[in-house]
Design a protein around this motif. Sequence first.
Motif, mmCIF file in Angstrom:
data_model
loop_
_atom_site.group_PDB
_atom_site.id
_atom_site.type_symbol
_atom_site.label_atom_id
_atom_site.label_comp_id
_atom_site.label_asym_id
_atom_site.label_seq_id
_atom_site.Cartn_x
_atom_site.Cartn_y
_atom_site.Cartn_z
ATOM 1 N N LYS A 1 0.816 -1.217 0.000
ATOM 2 C CA LYS A 1 0.000 0.000 0.000
ATOM 3 C C LYS A 1 0.853 1.272 0.000
ATOM 4 N N PHE A 2 2.145 1.100 -0.218
ATOM 5 C CA PHE A 2 3.071 2.236 -0.134
ATOM 6 C C PHE A 2 3.403 2.753 -1.530
ATOM 7 N N GLY A 3 3.344 4.065 -1.710
ATOM 8 C CA GLY A 3 3.808 4.674 -2.955
ATOM 9 C C GLY A 3 3.081 4.189 -4.183
ATOM 10 N N PHE A 4 1.762 4.312 -4.188
ATOM 11 C CA PHE A 4 0.961 3.819 -5.307
ATOM 12 C C PHE A 4 1.260 4.537 -6.619
ATOM 13 N N ASN A 5 1.699 5.793 -6.544
ATOM 14 C CA ASN A 5 1.960 6.559 -7.759
ATOM 15 C C ASN A 5 3.144 7.484 -7.513
ATOM 16 N N MET A 6 3.558 8.179 -8.565
ATOM 17 C CA MET A 6 4.747 9.011 -8.441
ATOM 18 C C MET A 6 4.516 10.172 -7.480
ATOM 19 N N GLY A 7 3.288 10.664 -7.388
ATOM 20 C CA GLY A 7 3.010 11.727 -6.433
ATOM 21 C C GLY A 7 3.309 11.297 -5.014
ATOM 22 N N GLN A 8 2.878 10.099 -4.646
ATOM 23 C CA GLN A 8 3.140 9.591 -3.301
ATOM 24 C C GLN A 8 4.623 9.296 -3.092
ATOM 25 N N ILE A 9 5.274 8.831 -4.139
ATOM 26 C CA ILE A 9 6.710 8.553 -4.038
ATOM 27 C C ILE A 9 7.475 9.853 -3.809
ATOM 28 N N LYS A 10 7.114 10.901 -4.526
ATOM 29 C CA LYS A 10 7.767 12.204 -4.325
ATOM 30 C C LYS A 10 7.567 12.702 -2.898
ATOM 31 N N GLU A 11 6.381 12.495 -2.350
ATOM 32 C CA GLU A 11 6.114 12.902 -0.962
ATOM 33 C C GLU A 11 7.019 12.149 0.008
ATOM 34 N N ALA A 12 7.245 10.877 -0.269
ATOM 35 C CA ALA A 12 8.111 10.088 0.614
ATOM 36 C C ALA A 12 9.542 10.629 0.599
ATOM 37 N N TYR A 13 10.026 11.033 -0.577
ATOM 38 C CA TYR A 13 11.378 11.600 -0.651
ATOM 39 C C TYR A 13 11.425 12.986 -0.015
ATOM 40 N N GLU A 14 10.328 13.736 -0.134
ATOM 41 C CA GLU A 14 10.270 15.046 0.518
ATOM 42 C C GLU A 14 10.359 14.896 2.032
ATOM 43 N N PHE A 15 9.844 13.786 2.552
ATOM 44 C CA PHE A 15 9.958 13.499 3.984
ATOM 45 C C PHE A 15 11.429 13.429 4.403
ATOM 46 N N LEU A 16 12.274 12.998 3.458
ATOM 47 C CA LEU A 16 13.720 12.932 3.722
ATOM 48 C C LEU A 16 14.426 14.227 3.336
ATOM 49 N N ASN A 17 13.630 15.269 3.057
ATOM 50 C CA ASN A 17 14.180 16.558 2.615
ATOM 51 C C ASN A 17 14.948 16.446 1.304
ATOM 52 N N TYR A 18 14.495 15.519 0.464
ATOM 53 C CA TYR A 18 15.104 15.371 -0.867
ATOM 54 C C TYR A 18 13.999 15.558 -1.904
ATOM 55 N N ASP A 19 14.084 16.650 -2.640
ATOM 56 C CA ASP A 19 13.057 17.005 -3.617
ATOM 57 C C ASP A 19 13.446 16.445 -4.987
ATOM 58 N N LEU A 20 12.758 15.401 -5.401
ATOM 59 C CA LEU A 20 13.066 14.789 -6.688
ATOM 60 C C LEU A 20 12.930 15.781 -7.828
ATOM 61 N N THR A 21 11.972 16.708 -7.714
ATOM 62 C CA THR A 21 11.703 17.632 -8.815
ATOM 63 C C THR A 21 12.810 18.661 -9.007
ATOM 64 N N LYS A 22 13.710 18.779 -8.029
ATOM 65 C CA LYS A 22 14.812 19.738 -8.147
ATOM 66 C C LYS A 22 16.031 19.127 -8.830
ATOM 67 N N THR A 23 16.004 17.833 -9.097
ATOM 68 C CA THR A 23 17.134 17.210 -9.786
ATOM 69 C C THR A 23 17.140 17.665 -11.249
ATOM 70 N N SER A 24 18.311 17.724 -11.827
ATOM 71 C CA SER A 24 18.436 18.256 -13.191
ATOM 72 C C SER A 24 17.780 17.357 -14.236
#
Length: 243
Positions: free
Chosen positions: A131-154
Motif C-alpha cells: 500500500k506504499f507509494g501507489f503513484n509518483m506523487g506519493q513517491i515524491k512525498e516520501a522523498y520530501e519526507f527525507l528533505n530530498y526534492d526529486l523535482t529539483k534534480t536536473s
Amino acid sequence: MSKQLQLNVWLPKHKREQYIFIYKKLQEKFATAMETLFNDIVGSANKYKEKMVEEYGTAYNYEVVDPSDIFENIEMETYEFYKSEKLMEYNFHLSLLATTYQIFEQQLRGFIYSELNHRMSPIRTKDGFSKFGFNMGQIKEAYEFLNYDLTKTSQWETVELLADLVNTYKHGDGRSATRLYNKNPDLFLKGYFGDERLMDVELTTNAEIVFDIEKVGFDKYTNAIIEFWEDFPEHLNPVVEVD
C-alpha cells in the motif's frame, strides 16, 4: 506529541550500479532490435512485393483475370505489410520506454521503502509495501519526507516528459496528453486534414502511429535516468519529525 529523529539513508555503490546496469542493457537491446528487426523496412517491403509477384504470377489465368487488378492487389498488400512493420517498430519503441519508466518508478519506490523500514531504522512506514507509494506523487512525498526534492534534480524535467509520453501512449487522451501537447506539440502527428491531432482522429495511440517517432529518442530518456542515479547522494541524513 511529535519528536525529531535523525535518519541515515544510504545508496551503496553496488546498489547504484545495479540500478544503472538495467538501463544500459535496455539501451543495448533496443539498439540491437532496431538494427536487426527494423533496420530496412522499405527493403523488407520490396522483398515481400517480389514474393507476391512471384506467387501471383502463376496463380491466375491472365487470359481471364485482368493483370492490372492483380498488381493493384499486390501494391495494396505491400503497403499494408509496410504499415504493419512500421507499427511494430513504433510499438516496440514506446513499449520499451514504458517499461523503462515503470522500472524507474519501482526502483524509487523500493529504495525509499527499504531505507525507511530496515531493522536499524528508527521509524517505520504506516503502510506495508503493498500500500506504499501507489503513484509518483506519493513517491515524491516520501522523498520530501527525507528533505530530498526529486523535482529539483536536473533530470526530472525529462523524467516527467517520459511519464507523460508513456501515460499518453498507454491511455490516450487525458491530463498527461494535455501536458505533453502543451509542452511538446511537435511530438504529435497531425490528422490528414487540418491541425487536429491524429490520435484524436484515429481514437488510438497504439493501433496507429500517432507520435513522430523520430522525435521520441530512446537514449534521451534512459540517459536521464542513468544520470539521476549517478547523481543521487550516497548518504542522506535528514532530521525528520514523527508523531
